[in-house]
Design a protein around this motif. Structure first.
Motif, PDB file in Angstrom:
ATOM      1  N   GLY A  90      56.107  37.980  23.261  1.00 48.57           N
ATOM      2  CA  GLY A  90      55.546  36.958  24.135  1.00 48.57           C
ATOM      3  C   GLY A  90      54.648  37.484  25.232  1.00 48.57           C
ATOM      4  N   ASP A  91      54.623  38.800  25.462  1.00 48.78           N
ATOM      5  CA  ASP A  91      53.755  39.386  26.493  1.00 48.78           C
ATOM      6  C   ASP A  91      52.299  39.391  26.043  1.00 48.78           C
ATOM      7  OD1 ASP A  91      55.803  39.983  28.275  1.00 48.78           O
ATOM      8  OD2 ASP A  91      55.921  42.109  27.725  1.00 48.78           O
ATOM      9  N   THR A  92      51.412  39.371  27.012  1.00 49.18           N
ATOM     10  CA  THR A  92      49.989  39.577  26.765  1.00 49.18           C
ATOM     11  C   THR A  92      49.611  40.913  27.389  1.00 49.18           C
ATOM     12  OG1 THR A  92      49.552  37.205  26.786  1.00 49.18           O
ATOM     13  CG2 THR A  92      47.658  38.662  27.128  1.00 49.18           C
ATOM     14  N   ILE A  93      49.068  41.820  26.567  1.00 53.28           N
ATOM     15  CA  ILE A  93      48.752  43.180  26.977  1.00 53.28           C
ATOM     16  C   ILE A  93      47.233  43.337  27.017  1.00 53.28           C
ATOM     17  CG2 ILE A  93      49.045  45.642  26.433  1.00 53.28           C
ATOM     18  CD1 ILE A  93      51.698  44.133  26.865  1.00 53.28           C
ATOM     19  N   GLU A  94      46.755  43.996  28.084  1.00 52.83           N
ATOM     20  CA  GLU A  94      45.325  44.267  28.208  1.00 52.83           C
ATOM     21  C   GLU A  94      45.150  45.527  29.045  1.00 52.83           C
ATOM     22  OE1 GLU A  94      41.257  41.845  29.382  1.00 52.83           O
ATOM     23  OE2 GLU A  94      43.185  41.066  30.071  1.00 52.83           O
ATOM     24  N   VAL A  95      44.126  46.312  28.709  1.00 55.09           N
ATOM     25  CA  VAL A  95      43.748  47.454  29.533  1.00 55.09           C
ATOM     26  C   VAL A  95      42.285  47.294  29.896  1.00 55.09           C
ATOM     27  CG1 VAL A  95      43.390  49.955  29.629  1.00 55.09           C
ATOM     28  CG2 VAL A  95      45.471  49.041  28.600  1.00 55.09           C
ATOM     29  N   LYS A  96      42.022  47.343  31.224  1.00 55.25           N
ATOM     30  CA  LYS A  96      40.648  47.275  31.739  1.00 55.25           C
ATOM     31  C   LYS A  96      40.486  48.390  32.756  1.00 55.25           C
ATOM     32  CE  LYS A  96      41.111  42.935  33.044  1.00 55.25           C
ATOM     33  NZ  LYS A  96      40.893  41.599  33.599  1.00 55.25           N
ATOM     34  N   GLU A  97      39.452  49.208  32.551  1.00 53.98           N
ATOM     35  CA  GLU A  97      39.133  50.298  33.476  1.00 53.98           C
ATOM     36  C   GLU A  97      40.360  51.138  33.799  1.00 53.98           C
ATOM     37  OE1 GLU A  97      36.925  48.693  36.773  1.00 53.98           O
ATOM     38  OE2 GLU A  97      35.419  47.831  35.428  1.00 53.98           O
ATOM     39  N   ASP A  98      41.079  51.498  32.757  1.00 49.16           N
ATOM     40  CA  ASP A  98      42.250  52.379  32.842  1.00 49.16           C
ATOM     41  C   ASP A  98      43.446  51.781  33.568  1.00 49.16           C
ATOM     42  OD1 ASP A  98      42.748  54.664  31.443  1.00 49.16           O
ATOM     43  OD2 ASP A  98      42.099  56.038  33.000  1.00 49.16           O
ATOM     44  N   LYS A  99      43.483  50.472  33.707  1.00 48.41           N
ATOM     45  CA  LYS A  99      44.634  49.800  34.310  1.00 48.41           C
ATOM     46  C   LYS A  99      45.292  48.923  33.249  1.00 48.41           C
ATOM     47  CE  LYS A  99      43.162  49.673  39.091  1.00 48.41           C
ATOM     48  NZ  LYS A  99      41.746  49.899  39.248  1.00 48.41           N
ATOM     49  N   LEU A 100      46.611  49.054  33.145  1.00 56.50           N
ATOM     50  CA  LEU A 100      47.395  48.257  32.210  1.00 56.50           C
ATOM     51  C   LEU A 100      47.778  46.940  32.873  1.00 56.50           C
ATOM     52  CD1 LEU A 100      49.124  47.850  29.611  1.00 56.50           C
ATOM     53  CD2 LEU A 100      50.969  49.048  30.831  1.00 56.50           C
ATOM     54  N   TYR A 101      47.494  45.851  32.162  1.00 54.21           N
ATOM     55  CA  TYR A 101      47.888  44.516  32.613  1.00 54.21           C
ATOM     56  C   TYR A 101      48.870  43.944  31.602  1.00 54.21           C
ATOM     57  CZ  TYR A 101      43.832  44.699  35.701  1.00 54.21           C
ATOM     58  OH  TYR A 101      42.931  45.056  36.670  1.00 54.21           O
ATOM     59  N   VAL A 102      50.000  43.483  32.105  1.00 58.25           N
ATOM     60  CA  VAL A 102      50.961  42.766  31.276  1.00 58.25           C
ATOM     61  C   VAL A 102      51.118  41.392  31.896  1.00 58.25           C
ATOM     62  CG1 VAL A 102      53.314  42.688  30.390  1.00 58.25           C
ATOM     63  CG2 VAL A 102      52.145  44.882  30.593  1.00 58.25           C
ATOM     64  N   ASN A 103      50.767  40.387  31.122  1.00 57.89           N
ATOM     65  CA  ASN A 103      50.806  39.002  31.602  1.00 57.89           C
ATOM     66  C   ASN A 103      49.990  38.850  32.891  1.00 57.89           C
ATOM     67  OD1 ASN A 103      52.521  38.379  29.422  1.00 57.89           O
ATOM     68  ND2 ASN A 103      54.290  39.043  30.598  1.00 57.89           N
ATOM     69  N   ASP A 104      48.797  39.446  32.877  1.00 62.36           N
ATOM     70  CA  ASP A 104      47.820  39.384  33.973  1.00 62.36           C
ATOM     71  C   ASP A 104      48.261  40.078  35.255  1.00 62.36           C
ATOM     72  OD1 ASP A 104      45.880  37.984  32.474  1.00 62.36           O
ATOM     73  OD2 ASP A 104      46.924  36.093  32.860  1.00 62.36           O
TER      74      ASP A 104
END
Length: 183
Positions: A90-104
């Motif tokens: 159910g999590d949303t995972i994203e990496v932008k500019e070397d930062k990990l985002y989980v559920n924004d």
């Protein structure tokens, strides 16, 4: 020594041996098991050739936490992977500019400092941009700490079925001079 005493002594030793083997099997199957780290995907947290004790009880009692180092059964027999648990069902995972985002929300990954510093010296990001990716029910998203050199959920392993997670790494027990907790 009489024949009767000798026979009883042998039976006692046989019982003790059977009980010891049974206990060892129960401990290894359900509680703790040693694993070998192979490869550099978890450098510098774990090094190639180190041996870990893995807590398998977490599958029965307790819960995994984001950031836990877990052992994953491979698709092929006798293949295991050691990775860090990043995303839950159910999590949303994203990496932008070397930062990990989980559920924004930004997730601090202090265990990556050395690798991030090395990547910065090379003029690259440690973790390339990707996502957002939604983790399906019954699955996990995992990554190695050495993200420039790790096959993980981003690039080969894909999502990991919950039942493929063997347990949580607790500590390195070999080499003896480097015994330490892993989480």
């Amino acid at each position: 020594m009489s024949k009767h005493k000798k026979k009883n002594s042998i039976l006692e030793w046989a019982k003790a041996l059977i009980i010891a083997i049974g206990l060892a099997l129960v401990i290894r199957i359900f509680l703790f098991e040693p694993y070998l780290v192979e490869g550099s995907s978890m450098d510098p947290t774990l090094k190639d050739g180190e041996r870990l004790f893995v807590n398998k009880t977490i599958n029965y009692i307790g819960e995994f936490q984001r950031g836990d180092i877990v052992i994953i059964d491979g698709e092929e027999e006798d293949i295991h992977y050691v990775k860090r648990l990043i995303g839950f069902p159910g999590d949303t995972i994203e990496v932008k500019e070397d930062k990990l985002y989980v559920n924004d929300k930004v997730v601090k990954e202090s265990y990556l400092k050395v690798n991030k510093d090395n990547a910065e010296e090379l003029g690259v990001y440690l973790t390339g941009n990707f996502g957002p990716i939604d983790v399906p029910e019954g699955q996990y998203f995992v990554m190695g700490d050495n993200r420039l050199n790790s096959m993980d959920s981003r690039n080969g392993l894909g999502f990991i079925d919950e039942e493929r997670v063997v347990g949580k790494s607790e500590f390195v027990f070999f080499p003896f001079g480097d015994v330490r907790q892993t989480n």
